[in-house]
Design a protein around this motif. Structure first.
Motif, PDB file in Angstrom:
ATOM      1  N   GLU A   1      39.928  33.643  47.266  1.00 50.64           N
ATOM      2  CA  GLU A   1      39.814  32.212  46.985  1.00 50.64           C
ATOM      3  C   GLU A   1      38.387  31.805  46.603  1.00 50.64           C
ATOM      4  O   GLU A   1      38.195  30.918  45.796  1.00 50.64           O
ATOM      5  CB  GLU A   1      40.289  31.389  48.181  1.00 50.64           C
ATOM      6  N   ASP A   2      37.391  32.467  47.200  1.00 51.88           N
ATOM      7  CA  ASP A   2      35.997  32.101  46.929  1.00 51.88           C
ATOM      8  C   ASP A   2      35.415  32.818  45.715  1.00 51.88           C
ATOM      9  O   ASP A   2      34.285  32.570  45.337  1.00 51.88           O
ATOM     10  CB  ASP A   2      35.126  32.409  48.154  1.00 51.88           C
ATOM     11  N   ILE A   3      36.182  33.715  45.114  1.00 51.01           N
ATOM     12  CA  ILE A   3      35.688  34.473  43.964  1.00 51.01           C
ATOM     13  C   ILE A   3      35.891  33.650  42.696  1.00 51.01           C
ATOM     14  O   ILE A   3      37.000  33.243  42.377  1.00 51.01           O
ATOM     15  CB  ILE A   3      36.411  35.828  43.846  1.00 51.01           C
ATOM     16  N   VAL A   4      34.806  33.431  41.999  1.00 52.46           N
ATOM     17  CA  VAL A   4      34.859  32.710  40.727  1.00 52.46           C
ATOM     18  C   VAL A   4      34.563  33.724  39.627  1.00 52.46           C
ATOM     19  O   VAL A   4      33.482  34.313  39.588  1.00 52.46           O
ATOM     20  CB  VAL A   4      33.823  31.562  40.681  1.00 52.46           C
ATOM     21  N   VAL A   5      35.533  33.949  38.779  1.00 49.24           N
ATOM     22  CA  VAL A   5      35.380  34.929  37.700  1.00 49.24           C
ATOM     23  C   VAL A   5      36.344  34.586  36.569  1.00 49.24           C
ATOM     24  O   VAL A   5      37.398  33.991  36.796  1.00 49.24           O
ATOM     25  CB  VAL A   5      35.653  36.367  38.226  1.00 49.24           C
ATOM     26  N   ASN A   6      35.962  34.941  35.367  1.00 50.33           N
ATOM     27  CA  ASN A   6      36.864  34.832  34.228  1.00 50.33           C
ATOM     28  C   ASN A   6      37.746  36.076  34.248  1.00 50.33           C
ATOM     29  O   ASN A   6      37.330  37.147  33.804  1.00 50.33           O
ATOM     30  CB  ASN A   6      36.070  34.740  32.916  1.00 50.33           C
TER      31      ASN A   6
ATOM     32  N   VAL B   1      34.174  43.115  40.784  1.00 44.97           N
ATOM     33  CA  VAL B   1      34.652  44.239  41.586  1.00 44.97           C
ATOM     34  C   VAL B   1      33.492  44.894  42.313  1.00 44.97           C
ATOM     35  O   VAL B   1      33.553  45.154  43.523  1.00 44.97           O
ATOM     36  CB  VAL B   1      35.402  45.276  40.697  1.00 44.97           C
ATOM     37  N   LEU B   2      32.412  45.144  41.601  1.00 44.44           N
ATOM     38  CA  LEU B   2      31.240  45.789  42.199  1.00 44.44           C
ATOM     39  C   LEU B   2      30.581  44.883  43.241  1.00 44.44           C
ATOM     40  O   LEU B   2      30.259  45.327  44.347  1.00 44.44           O
ATOM     41  CB  LEU B   2      30.242  46.184  41.117  1.00 44.44           C
ATOM     42  N   LYS B   3      30.404  43.622  42.893  1.00 42.89           N
ATOM     43  CA  LYS B   3      29.745  42.673  43.787  1.00 42.89           C
ATOM     44  C   LYS B   3      30.511  42.502  45.100  1.00 42.89           C
ATOM     45  O   LYS B   3      29.914  42.388  46.173  1.00 42.89           O
ATOM     46  CB  LYS B   3      29.606  41.321  43.081  1.00 42.89           C
ATOM     47  N   ASN B   4      31.845  42.499  45.028  1.00 42.65           N
ATOM     48  CA  ASN B   4      32.684  42.251  46.203  1.00 42.65           C
ATOM     49  C   ASN B   4      33.220  43.536  46.848  1.00 42.65           C
ATOM     50  O   ASN B   4      34.108  43.471  47.697  1.00 42.65           O
ATOM     51  CB  ASN B   4      33.840  41.317  45.837  1.00 42.65           C
ATOM     52  N   LYS B   5      32.687  44.664  46.408  1.00 41.85           N
ATOM     53  CA  LYS B   5      33.068  45.968  46.975  1.00 41.85           C
ATOM     54  C   LYS B   5      34.587  46.195  46.937  1.00 41.85           C
ATOM     55  O   LYS B   5      35.209  46.548  47.949  1.00 41.85           O
ATOM     56  CB  LYS B   5      32.516  46.117  48.377  1.00 41.85           C
ATOM     57  N   LEU B   6      35.146  45.960  45.763  1.00 39.65           N
ATOM     58  CA  LEU B   6      36.588  46.107  45.578  1.00 39.65           C
ATOM     59  C   LEU B   6      36.929  47.343  44.734  1.00 39.65           C
ATOM     60  O   LEU B   6      38.030  47.433  44.183  1.00 39.65           O
ATOM     61  CB  LEU B   6      37.165  44.860  44.918  1.00 39.65           C
ATOM     62  N   GLN B   7      36.015  48.313  44.649  1.00 40.05           N
ATOM     63  CA  GLN B   7      36.229  49.481  43.804  1.00 40.05           C
ATOM     64  C   GLN B   7      37.484  50.257  44.218  1.00 40.05           C
ATOM     65  O   GLN B   7      38.262  50.691  43.359  1.00 40.05           O
ATOM     66  CB  GLN B   7      35.019  50.442  43.843  1.00 40.05           C
ATOM     67  N   LYS B   8      37.688  50.438  45.523  1.00 38.25           N
ATOM     68  CA  LYS B   8      38.861  51.169  46.006  1.00 38.25           C
ATOM     69  C   LYS B   8      40.140  50.462  45.552  1.00 38.25           C
ATOM     70  O   LYS B   8      41.078  51.086  45.062  1.00 38.25           O
ATOM     71  CB  LYS B   8      38.834  51.292  47.525  1.00 38.25           C
TER      72      LYS B   8
END
Length: 159
Positions: free
Chosen positions: A119-124, A135-142
């Motif tokens: 919800e707090d992620i702002v991205v196009n 993905v990199l900033k929020n450590k969502l690589q996995k």
């Protein structure tokens, strides 16, 4: 319609479970093909009060388009939801239906599906570079690697 394993069956089961006077029928089950389907629907409508039909893989039933057209033309307030993996088979609706193709999940939908708080992620979401940075900033690589590997098919995710 949609690819095999995309979630059509799960969607129909979910809708049928939550709707009054409904029935789910899978045409992958050979027993359903042993009855006269029009007569069976007539019985369900007239004797059991069924008015919502959720028909999975309907394209495997011979003359299914003619049968559904007859039911639709004969009875009022009947709602028919039909699915199939064969898109060509489902285009036999003769202007009485709406075709919807169920696509694989987007990465954003996948993150919601696995209950990641985004919800707090702002991205196009439509811009690849923006998504990759997110993905990199929020450590969502996995999660991203799993999504790429499985391709957005819900059957492949651990629930």
């Amino acid at each position: 319609s949609g690819l095999r394993g995309i979630g059509k069956t799960a969607l129909l089961l979910h809708l049928a479970r939550d709707m009054k006077n409904s029935i789910y029928l899978s045409f992958d089950n050979p027993l359903i093909k042993t009855v006269e389907f029009y007569d069976f629907c007539k019985f369900l409508i007239e004797k059991k009060g069924i008015n919502h039909f959720f028909l999975d893989e309907i394209h495997t039933l011979k003359s299914w388009g003619d049968i559904l057209k007859s039911i639709y033309d004969t009875y009022q307030n009947i709602y028919i939801f039909a699915s199939g993996s064969s898109a060509l088979g489902l285009y036999n609706l003769d202007r009485r239906g709406i075709i919807y193709n169920l696509p694989p999940l987007t990465f954003k939908e996948y993150l919601k599906y696995i209950e990641k708080d985004i919800e707090d992620i702002v991205v196009n979401w439509k811009d690849y570079n923006s998504c990759l940075k997110m993905v990199l900033k929020n450590k969502l690589q996995k999660n991203y690697n799993e999504y790429i590997y499985y391709g957005g098919f819900t059957f492949s995710f651990d629930v």
